[in-house]
Write a protein that holds these residues in place. Structure first.
Motif, PDB file in Angstrom:
ATOM      1  N   GLY A   1     -23.630 -79.402  58.684  1.00 41.44           N
ATOM      2  CA  GLY A   1     -22.843 -80.609  58.451  1.00 41.44           C
ATOM      3  C   GLY A   1     -21.814 -80.497  57.351  1.00 41.44           C
ATOM      4  O   GLY A   1     -22.148 -80.601  56.171  1.00 41.44           O
ATOM      5  N   GLY A   2     -20.560 -80.267  57.726  1.00 42.30           N
ATOM      6  CA  GLY A   2     -19.471 -80.294  56.761  1.00 42.30           C
ATOM      7  C   GLY A   2     -19.081 -78.969  56.158  1.00 42.30           C
ATOM      8  O   GLY A   2     -18.226 -78.919  55.267  1.00 42.30           O
ATOM      9  N   ILE A   3     -19.683 -77.867  56.606  1.00 41.49           N
ATOM     10  CA  ILE A   3     -19.359 -76.557  56.035  1.00 41.49           C
ATOM     11  C   ILE A   3     -17.942 -76.161  56.441  1.00 41.49           C
ATOM     12  O   ILE A   3     -17.645 -75.986  57.617  1.00 41.49           O
ATOM     13  CB  ILE A   3     -20.349 -75.479  56.521  1.00 41.49           C
ATOM     14  N   ARG A   4     -17.087 -76.024  55.445  1.00 40.94           N
ATOM     15  CA  ARG A   4     -15.701 -75.597  55.675  1.00 40.94           C
ATOM     16  C   ARG A   4     -15.320 -74.399  54.813  1.00 40.94           C
ATOM     17  O   ARG A   4     -14.275 -73.788  55.037  1.00 40.94           O
ATOM     18  CB  ARG A   4     -14.727 -76.747  55.370  1.00 40.94           C
ATOM     19  N   THR A   5     -16.141 -74.089  53.804  1.00 38.45           N
ATOM     20  CA  THR A   5     -15.831 -72.996  52.882  1.00 38.45           C
ATOM     21  C   THR A   5     -17.107 -72.253  52.497  1.00 38.45           C
ATOM     22  O   THR A   5     -18.218 -72.757  52.688  1.00 38.45           O
ATOM     23  CB  THR A   5     -15.189 -73.522  51.569  1.00 38.45           C
ATOM     24  N   GLY A   6     -16.913 -71.075  51.911  1.00 38.20           N
ATOM     25  CA  GLY A   6     -18.050 -70.358  51.356  1.00 38.20           C
ATOM     26  C   GLY A   6     -18.667 -71.099  50.191  1.00 38.20           C
ATOM     27  O   GLY A   6     -19.869 -70.972  49.922  1.00 38.20           O
ATOM     28  N   MET A   7     -17.856 -71.886  49.476  1.00 39.04           N
ATOM     29  CA  MET A   7     -18.389 -72.698  48.387  1.00 39.04           C
ATOM     30  C   MET A   7     -19.361 -73.736  48.915  1.00 39.04           C
ATOM     31  O   MET A   7     -20.385 -74.031  48.297  1.00 39.04           O
ATOM     32  CB  MET A   7     -17.245 -73.376  47.632  1.00 39.04           C
ATOM     33  N   ASP A   8     -19.067 -74.302  50.093  1.00 38.51           N
ATOM     34  CA  ASP A   8     -19.980 -75.264  50.710  1.00 38.51           C
ATOM     35  C   ASP A   8     -21.314 -74.603  51.047  1.00 38.51           C
ATOM     36  O   ASP A   8     -22.382 -75.208  50.880  1.00 38.51           O
ATOM     37  CB  ASP A   8     -19.368 -75.836  51.988  1.00 38.51           C
ATOM     38  N   ILE A   9     -21.257 -73.377  51.552  1.00 43.72           N
ATOM     39  CA  ILE A   9     -22.491 -72.651  51.857  1.00 43.72           C
ATOM     40  C   ILE A   9     -23.313 -72.472  50.593  1.00 43.72           C
ATOM     41  O   ILE A   9     -24.530 -72.684  50.583  1.00 43.72           O
ATOM     42  CB  ILE A   9     -22.170 -71.291  52.504  1.00 43.72           C
ATOM     43  N   MET A  10     -22.652 -72.101  49.497  1.00 40.81           N
ATOM     44  CA  MET A  10     -23.335 -71.922  48.215  1.00 40.81           C
ATOM     45  C   MET A  10     -24.014 -73.221  47.785  1.00 40.81           C
ATOM     46  O   MET A  10     -25.158 -73.211  47.302  1.00 40.81           O
ATOM     47  CB  MET A  10     -22.312 -71.483  47.155  1.00 40.81           C
ATOM     48  N   ARG A  11     -23.346 -74.338  47.960  1.00 41.61           N
ATOM     49  CA  ARG A  11     -23.918 -75.633  47.574  1.00 41.61           C
ATOM     50  C   ARG A  11     -25.176 -75.940  48.376  1.00 41.61           C
ATOM     51  O   ARG A  11     -26.182 -76.400  47.835  1.00 41.61           O
ATOM     52  CB  ARG A  11     -22.870 -76.724  47.782  1.00 41.61           C
ATOM     53  N   ALA A  12     -25.117 -75.701  49.683  1.00 39.72           N
ATOM     54  CA  ALA A  12     -26.271 -75.987  50.524  1.00 39.72           C
ATOM     55  C   ALA A  12     -27.441 -75.055  50.198  1.00 39.72           C
ATOM     56  O   ALA A  12     -28.599 -75.477  50.159  1.00 39.72           O
ATOM     57  CB  ALA A  12     -25.886 -75.868  51.997  1.00 39.72           C
ATOM     58  N   LEU A  13     -27.152 -73.787  49.952  1.00 44.07           N
ATOM     59  CA  LEU A  13     -28.203 -72.850  49.577  1.00 44.07           C
ATOM     60  C   LEU A  13     -28.841 -73.266  48.256  1.00 44.07           C
ATOM     61  O   LEU A  13     -30.062 -73.197  48.095  1.00 44.07           O
ATOM     62  CB  LEU A  13     -27.637 -71.432  49.460  1.00 44.07           C
ATOM     63  N   ALA A  14     -28.015 -73.699  47.329  1.00 50.55           N
ATOM     64  CA  ALA A  14     -28.524 -74.117  46.027  1.00 50.55           C
ATOM     65  C   ALA A  14     -29.473 -75.302  46.141  1.00 50.55           C
ATOM     66  O   ALA A  14     -30.420 -75.440  45.353  1.00 50.55           O
ATOM     67  CB  ALA A  14     -27.362 -74.467  45.098  1.00 50.55           C
TER      68      ALA A  14
ATOM     69  N   ARG B   1     -16.594 -87.811  57.689  1.00 48.65           N
ATOM     70  CA  ARG B   1     -15.863 -87.605  56.434  1.00 48.65           C
ATOM     71  C   ARG B   1     -16.812 -87.335  55.272  1.00 48.65           C
ATOM     72  O   ARG B   1     -16.555 -86.470  54.424  1.00 48.65           O
ATOM     73  CB  ARG B   1     -14.990 -88.825  56.129  1.00 48.65           C
ATOM     74  N   GLU B   2     -17.919 -88.076  55.219  1.00 46.83           N
ATOM     75  CA  GLU B   2     -18.830 -87.922  54.086  1.00 46.83           C
ATOM     76  C   GLU B   2     -19.567 -86.585  54.118  1.00 46.83           C
ATOM     77  O   GLU B   2     -19.951 -86.069  53.059  1.00 46.83           O
ATOM     78  CB  GLU B   2     -19.817 -89.088  54.041  1.00 46.83           C
ATOM     79  N   ASN B   3     -19.770 -86.019  55.302  1.00 43.35           N
ATOM     80  CA  ASN B   3     -20.344 -84.673  55.357  1.00 43.35           C
ATOM     81  C   ASN B   3     -19.521 -83.700  54.516  1.00 43.35           C
ATOM     82  O   ASN B   3     -20.066 -82.865  53.783  1.00 43.35           O
ATOM     83  CB  ASN B   3     -20.389 -84.176  56.806  1.00 43.35           C
ATOM     84  N   VAL B   4     -18.217 -83.796  54.644  1.00 44.99           N
ATOM     85  CA  VAL B   4     -17.311 -82.911  53.908  1.00 44.99           C
ATOM     86  C   VAL B   4     -17.177 -83.363  52.457  1.00 44.99           C
ATOM     87  O   VAL B   4     -17.303 -82.554  51.520  1.00 44.99           O
ATOM     88  CB  VAL B   4     -15.926 -82.877  54.585  1.00 44.99           C
ATOM     89  N   ASP B   5     -16.942 -84.648  52.250  1.00 45.71           N
ATOM     90  CA  ASP B   5     -16.661 -85.161  50.902  1.00 45.71           C
ATOM     91  C   ASP B   5     -17.864 -85.013  49.972  1.00 45.71           C
ATOM     92  O   ASP B   5     -17.702 -84.667  48.788  1.00 45.71           O
ATOM     93  CB  ASP B   5     -16.238 -86.624  50.972  1.00 45.71           C
ATOM     94  N   ASP B   6     -19.067 -85.286  50.469  1.00 48.58           N
ATOM     95  CA  ASP B   6     -20.244 -85.200  49.602  1.00 48.58           C
ATOM     96  C   ASP B   6     -20.543 -83.763  49.187  1.00 48.58           C
ATOM     97  O   ASP B   6     -21.059 -83.529  48.085  1.00 48.58           O
ATOM     98  CB  ASP B   6     -21.460 -85.821  50.291  1.00 48.58           C
ATOM     99  N   LEU B   7     -20.227 -82.801  50.042  1.00 47.49           N
ATOM    100  CA  LEU B   7     -20.366 -81.407  49.622  1.00 47.49           C
ATOM    101  C   LEU B   7     -19.435 -81.095  48.471  1.00 47.49           C
ATOM    102  O   LEU B   7     -19.819 -80.450  47.486  1.00 47.49           O
ATOM    103  CB  LEU B   7     -20.074 -80.472  50.805  1.00 47.49           C
ATOM    104  N   ARG B   8     -18.217 -81.585  48.561  1.00 46.61           N
ATOM    105  CA  ARG B   8     -17.228 -81.259  47.526  1.00 46.61           C
ATOM    106  C   ARG B   8     -17.479 -81.972  46.204  1.00 46.61           C
ATOM    107  O   ARG B   8     -16.941 -81.571  45.169  1.00 46.61           O
ATOM    108  CB  ARG B   8     -15.826 -81.585  48.058  1.00 46.61           C
TER     109      ARG B   8
END
Length: 389
Positions: free
Chosen positions: A308-321, A37-44
């Protein structure tokens, strides 16, 4: 399936088409699923920084991974049993990845074999390796990956012991499925899945069947793998692997700064910051919470990838950042495969690509290779350990 607008909708479609035991296998985390759950929640929790009045024409999502140009900062992660989400699932996902211009990673525990995927695609792909006690078999497996033209070896280092997924126990997960009444009735309501399986090239562990001495049936193969993960695996074994594999080596499952530094010393070409999708140590930090600290620790000494937790393109942007070179995507494309085979995998990749493109534009970036920490707001107090300040 064509009407799916996001990964969540592909997941819903897959839940109706894939037998429960196999759908749950992909979805589940270990024990209480806290880390899942935290993989997803912490990205958001990471807020993107919107920019305006910036020329966004001619955007470019291309980047490189292991020195090779790819069309998107994405690779399809190794997912075991993809061929039981849909017949020939690994082959179909590999074809979708190749057509999209991104890497595909085949799991050791795949249904379609290395040779079957290589023959069906005719293009290089990455191969993920689990280290097992039978080093003769592992040497043979690496040799098969070389013969198939695999372009990178992804060594999973966080599975010396197997974390328990409660739903797998409840569902009686086995390969092939355990013939419980509930499983039989469930599969009977999935005619499209049954048809895909009838057309499948393999219905067992393709990389193991016929290659393990004394193992004649599927159940004994499953029992064999359960006892074969090497609990004595150490950093000293990386040198042995490098001696067997002359190509690019990626270490997947790094979640500690000291381990990341040791990975650099080992001579690996890349690491994947990952907690195995929350399927191993429950209660471990989310992947995104530790990513910035690892990136800062290793610098340019090694290529850092994220999982870990990538569900959207926004998540990809966060990880790249926060410093990831590329993101490995697992569940998101596996749900696509379950929803519609190759078409579903292609749809998942397309959804993520379009979401990333729009997100990048609204954050004021024309090129994905230019995305940096200015794309996100700084974390507030109370975030998990390892976050940047």
């Amino acid at each position: 399936m064509k009407s799916a607008t996001c990964i969540a909708e592909l997941r819903d479609i897959a839940s109706r088409k894939v037998p429960r035991a196999f759908f749950d296998y992909v979805c589940a985390g270990s024990y209480e699923e806290e880390t899942l759950r935290e993989n997803v929640d912490d990205l958001r929790k990471i807020k993107l920084r919107q920019r305006v009045l910036v020329d966004m024409s001619g955007r470019d999502l291309t980047t490189t991974a292991l020195g090779k140009k790819i069309s998107l900062p994405i690779a399809l992660a190794p997912v075991a049993l993809t061929g039981l989400q849909y017949g020939n699932g690994e082959i179909l996902a590999a074809q979708a990845a190749h057509e999209a211009g991104i890497p595909f990673t085949l799991s050791t525990m795949s249904i379609c074999s290395i040779e079957q995927v290589a023959k069906a695609t005719g293009k290089p792909f990455w191969f993920q390796l689990y280290m097992m006690r039978d080093r003769g078999f592992i040497a043979e497996l690496i040799g098969r990956a070389k013969a198939a033209g695999c372009s990178a070896l992804v060594l999973t280092v966080d599975l010396q012991v197997l974390g328990q997924r409660h739903c797998d126990v409840r569902n009686g997960l086995s390969v092939p499925p355990e013939l419980r009444l509930s499983n039989v009735l469930d599969m009977a309501t999935k005619p499209a899945w049954i048809l895909s399986m009838l057309k499948s090239k393999s219905r067992t562990f393709g990389n193991l069947a016929g290659h393990v001495k004394g193992m004649q049936d599927v159940k004994s193969l499953a029992e064999w793998t359960a006892t074969q993960f090497d609990q004595a695996l150490s950093w000293n074994d990386i040198e042995w692997v490098k001696g067997q594999w002359p190509g690019k080596l990626i270490l997947k499952g790094i979640l500690d700064i000291q381990d990341a530094k040791l990975a650099v010393k080992s001579g690996a070409d890349a690491i994947v910051v990952s907690n195995h999708g929350g399927r191993q140590l429950d209660g471990a930090s989310s992947s995104i919470s530790i990513l910035p600290a690892i990136v800062d620790a290793v610098g340019s000494g090694i290529e850092t990838m994220f999982d870990g937790g990538i569900r959207t393109g926004m998540d990809i942007m966060r990880a790249l950042a926060l410093g990831a070179k590329i993101c490995l995507v697992g569940r998101s494309y596996a749900w696509g495969v379950g929803a519609g085979g190759k078409e579903g995998a292609t749809k998942a990749i397309d959804i993520l690509a379009k979401e990333l493109d729009v997100t990048m534009a609204l954050c004021g970036y024309k090129r994905v290779v230019d995305v940096d920490r200015h794309a996100v707001e700084r974390f507030s107090h109370g975030q998990p350990p390892g976050t940047w300040t």
